[in-house]
Every structure is written in structure tokens, then in C-alpha cells.
Design an enzyme around this catalytic site. Structure first.
Site, PDB file in Angstrom:
ATOM      1  N   CYS A 179       0.833  -1.205   0.000  1.00 51.65           N
ATOM      2  CA  CYS A 179       0.000   0.000   0.000  1.00 51.65           C
ATOM      3  C   CYS A 179       0.870   1.259   0.000  1.00 51.65           C
ATOM      4  O   CYS A 179       1.425   1.609  -1.038  1.00 51.65           O
ATOM      5  CB  CYS A 179      -0.995  -0.019   1.161  1.00 51.65           C
ATOM      6  SG  CYS A 179      -2.349   1.166   0.944  1.00 51.65           S
ATOM      7  N   HIS A 193      -3.675  -4.901   0.797  1.00 50.53           N
ATOM      8  CA  HIS A 193      -3.147  -5.269   2.107  1.00 50.53           C
ATOM      9  C   HIS A 193      -3.181  -6.785   2.298  1.00 50.53           C
ATOM     10  O   HIS A 193      -4.107  -7.318   2.917  1.00 50.53           O
ATOM     11  CB  HIS A 193      -3.955  -4.588   3.216  1.00 50.53           C
ATOM     12  CG  HIS A 193      -3.638  -3.141   3.392  1.00 50.53           C
ATOM     13  ND1 HIS A 193      -2.697  -2.684   4.290  1.00 50.53           N
ATOM     14  CD2 HIS A 193      -4.128  -2.045   2.763  1.00 50.53           C
ATOM     15  CE1 HIS A 193      -2.627  -1.363   4.224  1.00 50.53           C
ATOM     16  NE2 HIS A 193      -3.488  -0.950   3.302  1.00 50.53           N
ATOM     17  N   GLU A 237      -1.652  -8.547   4.340  1.00 48.37           N
ATOM     18  CA  GLU A 237      -1.607  -8.909   5.762  1.00 48.37           C
ATOM     19  C   GLU A 237      -2.994  -8.979   6.389  1.00 48.37           C
ATOM     20  O   GLU A 237      -3.153  -9.502   7.512  1.00 48.37           O
ATOM     21  CB  GLU A 237      -0.723  -7.919   6.533  1.00 48.37           C
ATOM     22  CG  GLU A 237      -1.367  -6.617   6.939  1.00 48.37           C
ATOM     23  CD  GLU A 237      -1.493  -5.595   5.812  1.00 48.37           C
ATOM     24  OE1 GLU A 237      -2.010  -4.486   6.071  1.00 48.37           O
ATOM     25  OE2 GLU A 237      -1.071  -5.896   4.670  1.00 48.37           O
TER      26      GLU A 237
END
Length: 253
Positions: free
Chosen positions: A114, A210, A212
Site C-alpha cells: 500500500c 493489504h 496482511e
């Protein structure tokens, strides 16, 4: 072999609370180190420091992740802040620009996430769209949308088919930085991944979403595998001196 050591950039926040304490602290959402671990790496969290220390630290890593977060200050790409641009964080900008430059100079595998993708683009002379709609949910809630990998790119080797990804951003790539090519697009044409092609660097990939925040470890696993390949090619005992010699160019920021 040893587990690859993956550095992840962190940042400063004021008034962080734990127990009876309230202090400034270097922080990072836990999803980042957990994703590194799930992908087979060991995570090392990197609090802000100097340009010189960025070069030294990166010389000891097997790979680097530049994490997500707030807007890059527009002065970094020669622009004035628009009305929707968030407050600047010059210390974080300088730290992550320095880390990214060190990874490029020293040929250390690099993954931007990002904001990390925007840092890479700005470092290489690109610019950003300061505000756009449709790529984030309500405050504090990630949205999802599909991304389409570009055939023939590194990302397409990792994600061969379109995939739905967690997303939360209101800025995006405008002009591409020198040497960078798009690795994926959203349905509205927004660039969703960047990479450096060719043999000049072993692994440079950045994604606007993202990973994660999701269950798909493939992008991070690709970084860990690139780190493992570099680790095997250059044993840990010799890595710092060799990489330090490669990183003598001044860091950005």
C-alpha cells in the site's frame, strides 16, 4: 538453512497505552509480522532511524517489507497538498525512503505494501493521485475488490488469475517511477501493483492492497523465497560486508 530474516518498517505513534503506561512508541499492526511468519520467514521490526543506519540495517537483512500507512507528503513528488491529503509524517517518509533506496542499491528483495508501493514509486521519480473514491471501506474497515495481474509480469507468476484483495487506500500511482511497470490493475484501471522487470534487481514488487489482512500468503511467500535464494547464494557470514559495499550511494529522504 536458516529462516530468511525479513525486515518490516515501523513508525512512531504518540500516546500509546499499555497497562498503566502512556508513551510514544514504534508500532506496526500484527498482521504484518504474522504474514511473514506464515509465509516461512522471521520478521524483524524496524523503528525509524537515520539514513546511514538504514543502509547498515538493510545490509543484514534477507529481504525488506515497507508497510502500509498514511499519505506520503506531496512535497516528496513536487506537488502541493490537496484538500483530501492527510497530515504529513516527514520522519516516516524519510525512514522508508531510505530503507527502500538501500534495498534497491544493495539488491535486497523488496516488497512494498500500500503506502510502501507509493514510497517506491515516489523514490523513483513517480507521482501520486492524491484522492480517489472506491478503494476503501468505512473508516477502520477494509473493503475488497478484484485485481487483474498483467500477463508476463512477476506478479502474474505469483497470482496467475484475477483475485479479490483487501483494500484501504484513497491515493494511487499517477506517473510511473523510472523503470517501474504495472503488475496488476483494478477494474477501474487503477494500478494495483508495480515491479522492476529484468535482471537489474533480484526481486522488487509492490502491491496497493493489504495482503496482511487476508488469508492469501502467495505474495509474501514469493518474497520469502527470493530471500531464501539470495541467502543461499551469499551465506549470512559474508552478507553484511558485501551488501554494505554495494550500498554506498546516498539514501533518499
Amino acid at each position: 538453512m536458516q529462516t530468511p530474516l525479513i525486515g518490516v518498517s515501523t513508525y512512531m505513534e504518540s500516546d500509546v497505552r499499555w497497562g498503566v503506561w502512556q508513551h510514544q512508541a514504534a508500532v506496526l499492526p500484527a498482521g504484518y509480522h504474522r504474514l511473514v511468519q506464515r509465509a516461512g520467514g522471521s520478521a524483524l521490526l524496524l523503528p525509524p532511524d537515520s539514513d546511514e543506519q538504514a543502509r547498515r540495517i538493510v545490509s543484514r537483512l534477507d529481504a525488506l517489507v515497507v508497510s502500509g500507512g498514511p499519505d506520503v507528503e506531496p512535497v516528496r513528488y513536487g506537488a502541493e497538498p490537496g484538500p483530501d491529503c492527510g497530515p504529513p509524517d516527514p520522519e516516516r517518509d524519510a525512514w522508508e525512503l531510505a530503507l527502500t533506496r538501500a534495498a534497491l542499491d544493495q539488491r535486497v528483495p523488496l516488497l512494498g505494501i500500500c503506502r510502501g508501493m507509493q514510497i517506491l514509486n515516489v523514490l523513483l521519480g513517480g507521482t501520486l493521485v492524491q484522492h480517489m473514491e472506491g478503494h476503501r471501506g468505512t473508516p477502520g474497515v477494509f473493503a475488497e475488490h478484484a485485481v487483474r495481474p498483467v500477463p508476463g509480469t512477476r506478479l502474474a507468476q505469483v497470482l496467475p488469475e484475477p483475485v479479490s484483495v483487501p483494500t484501504y487506500h484513497h491515493q494511487a500511482v499517477a506517473r510511473l517511477g523510472d523503470g517501474l511497470v504495472p503488475g496488476a490493475y483494478a477494474e477501474d484501471g487503477t494500478i494495483e501493483a508495480l515491479e522492476l522487470p529484468g535482471d537489474e534487481h533480484p526481486f522488487v514488487l509492490a502491491v496497493q492492497w493489504h495482503p496482511e489482512e487476508g488469508d492469501d500468503v502467495r505474495v509474501m511467500r514469493a518474497l520469502v523465497e527470493a530471500a531464501r535464494t539470495g541467502h543461499e547464494a551469499q551465506p549470512r557470514s559474508g552478507a553484511p560486508a558485501a551488501r554494505e559495499a554495494a550500498g554506498t550511494a546516498p539514501a533518499a529522504g
